[in-house]
Design a protein around this motif. Structure first.
Motif, short mmCIF file in Angstrom:
data_model
loop_
_atom_site.label_atom_id
_atom_site.label_comp_id
_atom_site.label_asym_id
_atom_site.label_seq_id
_atom_site.Cartn_x
_atom_site.Cartn_y
_atom_site.Cartn_z
N HIS A 212 57.23 14.53 5.62
CA HIS A 212 57.48 14.98 6.97
C HIS A 212 57.10 14.15 7.94
O HIS A 212 56.22 13.50 8.09
N ARG A 213 57.73 14.31 9.21
CA ARG A 213 57.30 13.68 10.33
C ARG A 213 57.32 14.50 11.46
O ARG A 213 58.37 15.48 11.54
N ILE A 214 56.71 14.31 12.48
CA ILE A 214 56.66 15.26 13.64
C ILE A 214 57.00 14.51 15.09
O ILE A 214 56.60 13.37 15.18
N GLU A 215 58.22 14.68 15.58
CA GLU A 215 58.25 14.25 16.66
C GLU A 215 58.13 15.03 18.08
O GLU A 215 58.37 16.36 17.97
N PHE A 216 57.45 14.48 19.12
CA PHE A 216 57.15 15.42 20.12
C PHE A 216 57.59 14.81 21.41
O PHE A 216 57.22 13.42 21.71
N ASP A 217 58.35 15.09 22.24
CA ASP A 217 58.83 14.65 23.58
C ASP A 217 58.11 15.09 24.44
O ASP A 217 58.51 16.40 25.06
N LEU A 218 57.22 14.33 24.99
CA LEU A 218 56.31 14.99 26.17
C LEU A 218 56.91 15.02 27.54
O LEU A 218 57.88 14.28 27.72
N LYS A 219 56.66 16.10 28.22
CA LYS A 219 56.94 16.26 29.70
C LYS A 219 56.34 15.04 30.42
O LYS A 219 55.50 14.18 29.99
N ASP A 220 57.06 14.40 31.65
CA ASP A 220 56.85 13.29 32.21
C ASP A 220 55.29 13.34 32.96
O ASP A 220 54.72 12.11 32.82
N ASP A 221 54.73 14.49 33.24
CA ASP A 221 53.27 14.71 33.86
C ASP A 221 52.09 14.53 32.69
O ASP A 221 51.09 14.90 33.06
N ILE A 222 52.56 14.47 31.42
CA ILE A 222 51.45 14.59 30.44
C ILE A 222 50.77 12.89 29.98
O ILE A 222 51.74 11.92 29.98
N ASN A 223 49.53 12.86 30.33
CA ASN A 223 49.03 11.64 30.01
C ASN A 223 48.22 11.31 28.76
O ASN A 223 47.52 12.18 28.26
N LEU A 224 48.48 10.23 28.08
CA LEU A 224 48.09 9.93 26.75
C LEU A 224 47.27 8.64 27.36
O LEU A 224 47.49 7.75 28.18
N HIS B 163 53.97 21.37 26.91
CA HIS B 163 53.61 20.19 27.14
C HIS B 163 54.65 19.32 26.81
O HIS B 163 54.64 17.99 26.81
N GLY B 164 55.77 19.79 26.07
CA GLY B 164 57.05 19.35 25.63
C GLY B 164 57.67 19.93 24.53
O GLY B 164 57.40 21.00 24.09
N LYS B 165 58.27 18.92 24.01
CA LYS B 165 59.20 19.83 22.93
C LYS B 165 58.84 19.19 21.45
O LYS B 165 59.01 17.86 21.24
N MET B 166 58.72 20.06 20.46
CA MET B 166 57.90 19.40 19.14
C MET B 166 58.85 19.82 18.10
O MET B 166 59.62 20.89 18.16
N GLU B 167 59.30 18.74 17.23
CA GLU B 167 60.32 19.04 16.29
C GLU B 167 59.72 18.49 15.01
O GLU B 167 59.11 17.28 14.87
N ILE B 168 59.90 19.25 13.84
CA ILE B 168 59.45 18.67 12.41
C ILE B 168 60.44 18.29 11.53
O ILE B 168 61.48 19.21 11.52
N PHE B 169 60.56 17.21 10.99
CA PHE B 169 61.60 16.82 10.28
C PHE B 169 61.25 16.48 8.68
O PHE B 169 60.01 16.00 8.74
#
Length: 52
Positions: free
Chosen positions: A10-22, A42-48
């Motif tokens: 499986h893989r996790i995709e996380f689409d972060l909001k613009d104001d989140i800093n990594l 903080h964003g949208k997470m999806e698992i595939f």
């Protein structure tokens, strides 16, 4: 994530909001967030299933 082999099942995709800093970690593909990343806050997470 997965069992053995050369890739995870499986893989996790996380689409972060613009104001989140990594910040970069110690490895080339590593990004770190101080604290937990929360789906919706903080964003949208999806698992595939990893099909590639």
């Amino acid at each position: 994530m997965g069992r053995g082999g050369t890739k995870g099942t499986h893989r996790i995709e996380f689409d972060l909001k613009d104001d989140i800093n990594l910040i970069p970690g110690t490895q080339p593909n590593e990004l770190i967030h101080q604290g937990a990343l929360r789906n919706g806050r903080h964003g949208k997470m999806e698992i595939f299933e990893n099909d590639f």
